[in-house]
Structures are given as structure tokens and as C-alpha cells.
Write a protein that holds these residues in place. Structure first.
Motif, mmCIF file in Angstrom:
data_model
loop_
_atom_site.group_PDB
_atom_site.id
_atom_site.type_symbol
_atom_site.label_atom_id
_atom_site.label_comp_id
_atom_site.label_asym_id
_atom_site.label_seq_id
_atom_site.Cartn_x
_atom_site.Cartn_y
_atom_site.Cartn_z
ATOM 1 N N LEU A 1 41.533 33.578 35.330
ATOM 2 C CA LEU A 1 42.140 33.441 36.647
ATOM 3 C C LEU A 1 43.461 34.204 36.739
ATOM 4 N N LYS A 2 43.466 35.279 37.499
ATOM 5 C CA LYS A 2 44.707 36.018 37.716
ATOM 6 C C LYS A 2 45.628 35.210 38.625
ATOM 7 N N VAL B 1 36.012 31.623 44.386
ATOM 8 C CA VAL B 1 35.022 32.702 44.419
ATOM 9 C C VAL B 1 35.370 33.784 45.429
ATOM 10 N N LYS B 2 35.700 33.402 46.650
ATOM 11 C CA LYS B 2 35.901 34.426 47.682
ATOM 12 C C LYS B 2 37.207 35.193 47.505
ATOM 13 N N TYR B 3 38.048 34.754 46.571
ATOM 14 C CA TYR B 3 39.326 35.433 46.352
ATOM 15 C C TYR B 3 39.282 36.418 45.181
ATOM 16 N N PHE B 4 38.200 36.399 44.406
ATOM 17 C CA PHE B 4 38.090 37.357 43.309
ATOM 18 C C PHE B 4 37.917 38.765 43.872
ATOM 19 N N THR B 5 38.636 39.710 43.295
ATOM 20 C CA THR B 5 38.522 41.098 43.744
ATOM 21 C C THR B 5 38.147 42.053 42.621
ATOM 22 N N GLU C 1 37.555 39.331 36.431
ATOM 23 C CA GLU C 1 37.884 37.936 36.710
ATOM 24 C C GLU C 1 36.654 37.035 36.614
ATOM 25 N N LEU C 2 35.499 37.630 36.442
ATOM 26 C CA LEU C 2 34.248 36.875 36.501
ATOM 27 C C LEU C 2 33.494 36.949 35.183
ATOM 28 N N PRO C 3 32.717 35.905 34.863
ATOM 29 C CA PRO C 3 31.911 35.921 33.632
ATOM 30 C C PRO C 3 30.818 36.991 33.702
ATOM 31 N N LEU D 1 28.472 33.852 49.318
ATOM 32 C CA LEU D 1 29.504 34.079 50.319
ATOM 33 C C LEU D 1 29.632 35.567 50.604
ATOM 34 N N ARG D 2 29.910 35.892 51.855
ATOM 35 C CA ARG D 2 29.931 37.291 52.277
ATOM 36 C C ARG D 2 30.899 38.119 51.437
ATOM 37 N N GLU D 3 32.104 37.570 51.177
ATOM 38 C CA GLU D 3 33.092 38.337 50.414
ATOM 39 C C GLU D 3 32.572 38.672 49.021
#
Length: 414
Positions: free
Chosen positions: A45-46, A141-145, A149-151, A163-165
Motif C-alpha cells: 500500500l503506497k 481497489v479503485k485507487y490503485f494506479t 501495488e497489486l498481487p 470496478l470501472r477504474e
């Protein structure tokens, strides 16, 4: 304070500057007081993402952090070199329905041990039930860019990774993909449960059915279809999953898709209150009066009530409301984690799902539900054409508004 510290992950910040822990713990990030939680979740998590998800303004939070960092630097308390450790970065995150957590965790532990012994590949995994994880990862989830940041592999139930993002950033761009060459049970033909676009792998489905207490129904007939409970005779006679004003999204989505806003309003009138499925089982097993006679719950929980003669498990004519258990894998990591990914979509995990009454995709697993039973999924086209997060929030708000209006009308009538 170091430049670009908002791009550091929380683990690196707190490891480099241990005295910053109190800033996090006392300002919205209490779970990171636990070293194990910090190591596992904080490494992904940044700070930027964490603050956005918590709706905490950087201009308010960063001065608090800067003060502690300056104290550490001046006192010579800074530890290590800073970001980039990647300690605790997850290869697999699995957020599972309660009945699947332990058996899948056991199966995967054997696979992980073999990978380490035979290939020297040590993979870091986190397997939690949907209700138990200390950091509500899905809220972020929707804030990851950024992909880091993801497995590498994500396994979960629900709509959070639709989610759309997330889809626009990570799925449509090809960063995440389905596990290739997945075998599919022919019984699922026509259910639309398998994603034809190949974005998501589906390994099984959670199936919602009705359980009706015939004694408590009295002269009211047991419903045989989902549409039946929209009739006035069933007002106030239904329980669905719900907690603190949030009700089951898959139920609401199905009624909205099939019957529109009017159907959703009638559903809201039918539903007396919401419970966790385990609470539904306890309630229907009790002798307490004034319990609504119809409960909508996963088939796993409904099956535990099969020996009660006054209870009827109803598989509605349209089919059980199904929603998928999904797998996503990073395309550039597929070769590294292929054996683990193929295990998740393979026959052994499928048999575990089927054994817990979750109909499995793999053809080598038993069907796990009555042979003539059907599944009813709202469809990938419907999901992908919507801003699914906004729709779920709006439907729940409309649902609550109808219920509140009903309660107000009853008070006036009294």
C-alpha cells in the motif's frame, strides 16, 4: 522529509522511520500497529493510495509525518536505506467465502511447499475469508494506479475487481488476464458465467437459493420463482444478507435487471431485515416467533437445514442467483506463477468448491447441486456496460429509501 514519500509504501516508511507508526495508528490506519499486518499489507500500500482511499488530505497528513521524520533524522534513529525492499509483496491474495478458506488454504500450502522444494520458488500468499481481513483491501481497489501495488494473482468473490477504474487501468490494458486454456463444464453452457472476453477466469460460483419455513408461512404458498416474492402477500416476509444498512448486491442487481426500479422497490417492501447467512441458519433453526418465513442464502448454508421437516429449500424456476469466484493473474508474471495459477483453475480446487456446494467450472468436479438445477448470473455484458460500483451504491440507497418510507407510513398509521 524524503522527496516523493507519497510513492513509498507504508511498510518502507515505518521501517525506515519507526517513530512514524503513531502517526499512522492514530490517524486512520490502526491495523498497522500489528507488525504482521504491516509486513503483509503495508508492503503493497503506497502512502498516496492509502490517503486517497481514506479521504485524508495530504496537506493535513504530511506535516504530521514530516515532524516525526525530522525527529528521527536529527536523533539518528532512521533505519535502513528507504524504499524498494519489496518485503512482503504478495504473489497471491485470496479473499474467499468462509466455507472455502480453510480447505483451499490447506491445498495451496501443499502446492507452495512443492514449489519451494522442487524449484526453490518461495511465494508469499495471503488467504483470508471475506469477513476477516484486518485491512479492508477491497476499499483501496479503485485507487490503485500502478501494477506493483497489486498481487501477481488475485482470487476473490464479488464485484470489486470489476470496478470501472480497475478494469480500465489493469484489465483492458492487458496487465491482468485470465488463466489461459481453462477447462469448462458443459453444464455451464448458456449461463454466461464464463467471461467470453477472456478478462476473468471463473473457478466456481456462489449460488443463492430460498429457504422457506412452511409453518411460519401459514396459508401463504411457498414461492417458486424470484418474481413471486414481489407479490403483496410476501411483504415483510423475506430476509436477505445485510449489515448496517448495506444489503446483498447480487440480489438487488438481479431484481433491478429483471424488474426495473419498480421491482427493486417491491423487493425492499418484501425484505424485513438483513442478516449474515450463519445468523439465518440459527434463526430458522430456532423456535422464536415473529421470524420472517423466507430467507435467501447461499446453498452451502441452506443445505445445513435440509433435515428440518418444516423447512423447504427452494431452487427457483429461473435458477439460483449466481455470482462468480474469480481469478486474475498478471500477464508478465504468468510464467513465474503458472503452476500456482493452474492449480487454482484446476480439478483439485474445483473439487473443493464442489464439496462445499459451490458449482465448479472444471469438468472433473461434481456438479455439487441438484442435477436439474439452473444458475442465474446477471451476465458479463450487463456488468461491463455499467459503472457497477455506482449502480450498486444507487440501488442500495433506493432500497433503503423505500424501507424507510414504509416504516414512516406504518408509524403514521399507528
Amino acid at each position: 522529509m524524503p522527496k516523493h514519500i507519497t510513492e513509498w509504501n507504508i511498510y518502507d516508511i515505518m521501517t525506515r522511520y519507526p517513530n512514524t507508526r503513531e502517526v499512522f495508528v492514530h490517524n486512520g490506519f490502526a491495523p498497522f500497529a500489528d507488525d504482521a499486518v504491516l509486513r503483509q499489507w503495508g508492503a503493497m500500500l503506497k502512502l498516496r493510495t492509502a490517503l486517497q482511499a481514506k479521504h485524508i488530505q495530504e496537506r493535513w497528513f504530511l506535516p504530521l509525518l514530516e515532524q516525526k521524520i525530522e525527529e528521527a533524522e536529527n536523533a539518528g534513529l532512521a533505519v535502513g536505506a528507504g524504499p524498494g525492499s519489496h518485503v512482503g509483496r504478495l504473489n497471491l491474495l485470496a479473499l474467499l467465502p468462509c466455507p472455502l478458506k480453510v480447505p483451499i488454504e490447506t491445498e495451496l500450502s501443499d502446492v507452495l511447499q512443492r514449489l519451494q522444494e522442487k524449484k526453490g520458488l518461495k511465494l508469499n500468499v495471503c488467504i483470508e475469508s471475506n469477513a476477516d481481513h484486518p485491512v479492508k483491501f477491497l476499499d483501496y481497489v479503485k485507487y490503485f494506479t500502478e501494477p506493483d501495488e497489486l498481487p501477481d494473482i488475485i482470487l476473490l468473490t464479488g464485484f470489486h475487481f470489476m470496478l470501472r477504474e480497475f478494469v480500465e487501468r489493469f484489465v483492458e490494458t492487458g496487465i491482468f488476464t485470465a488463466v489461459p486454456n481453462q477447462d469448462v463444464n458443459r453444464r455451464l453452457t448458456g449461463t454466461e458465467l464464463v467471461d467470453a472476453d477472456g478478462h476473468f477466469s471463473v473457478i466456481a460460483a456462489n449460488a443463492l437459493v430460498m429457504v422457506a419455513d412452511i409453518r411460519r408461512l401459514g396459508e401463504v404458498p411457498a414461492p417458486q420463482s424470484w418474481g413471486n416474492i414481489l407479490q403483496p402477500a410476501y411483504e415483510g416476509k423475506v430476509v436477505i444478507r445485510g449489515h448496517k444498512g448495506s444489503f446483498c448486491d447480487i440480489v438487488q442487481l438481479n431484481y433491478y435487471k429483471d424488474y426495473g426500479a419498480e421491482g427493486l422497490a417491491k423487493l425492499a417492501k418484501a425484505v424485513k431485515y438483513g442478516l449474515h447467512p450463519a445468523e439465518m441458519v440459527r434463526e430458522l433453526s430456532s423456535s422464536r416467533p415473529q421470524i420472517p418465513p423466507i430467507h435467501i442464502m447461499p446453498y452451502f448454508f441452506a443445505r445445513t437445514l435440509a433435515n428440518h421437516s418444516h423447512l423447504e429449500i427452494i431452487w427457483p424456476e429461473e435458477g439460483a442467483l449466481a455470482y462468480p469466484i474469480l481469478v486474475l493473474v498478471k500477464k508478465d508474471q504468468l510464467e513465474t506463477v503458472r503452476e500456482l495459477a493452474e492449480c487454482l483453475t484446476g480439478p483439485r480446487i474445483a473439487r473443493i468448491c464442489a464439496g462445499a456446494s459451490f458449482p465448479a467450472i472444471h469438468p472433473e468436479a461434481s456438479w455439487a447441486i441438484p442435477s436439474e438445477a439452473r444458475l442465474k448470473w446477471i451476465g458479463w455484458n450487463f456488468v461491463k456496460q455499467q459503472n457497477i460500483e455506482q449502480l450498486i451504491e444507487q440501488l442500495n440507497a433506493d432500497f433503503l429509501a423505500v424501507q424507510q418510507a414504509e416504516r414512516a407510513d406504518k408509524k403514521v398509521a399507528e
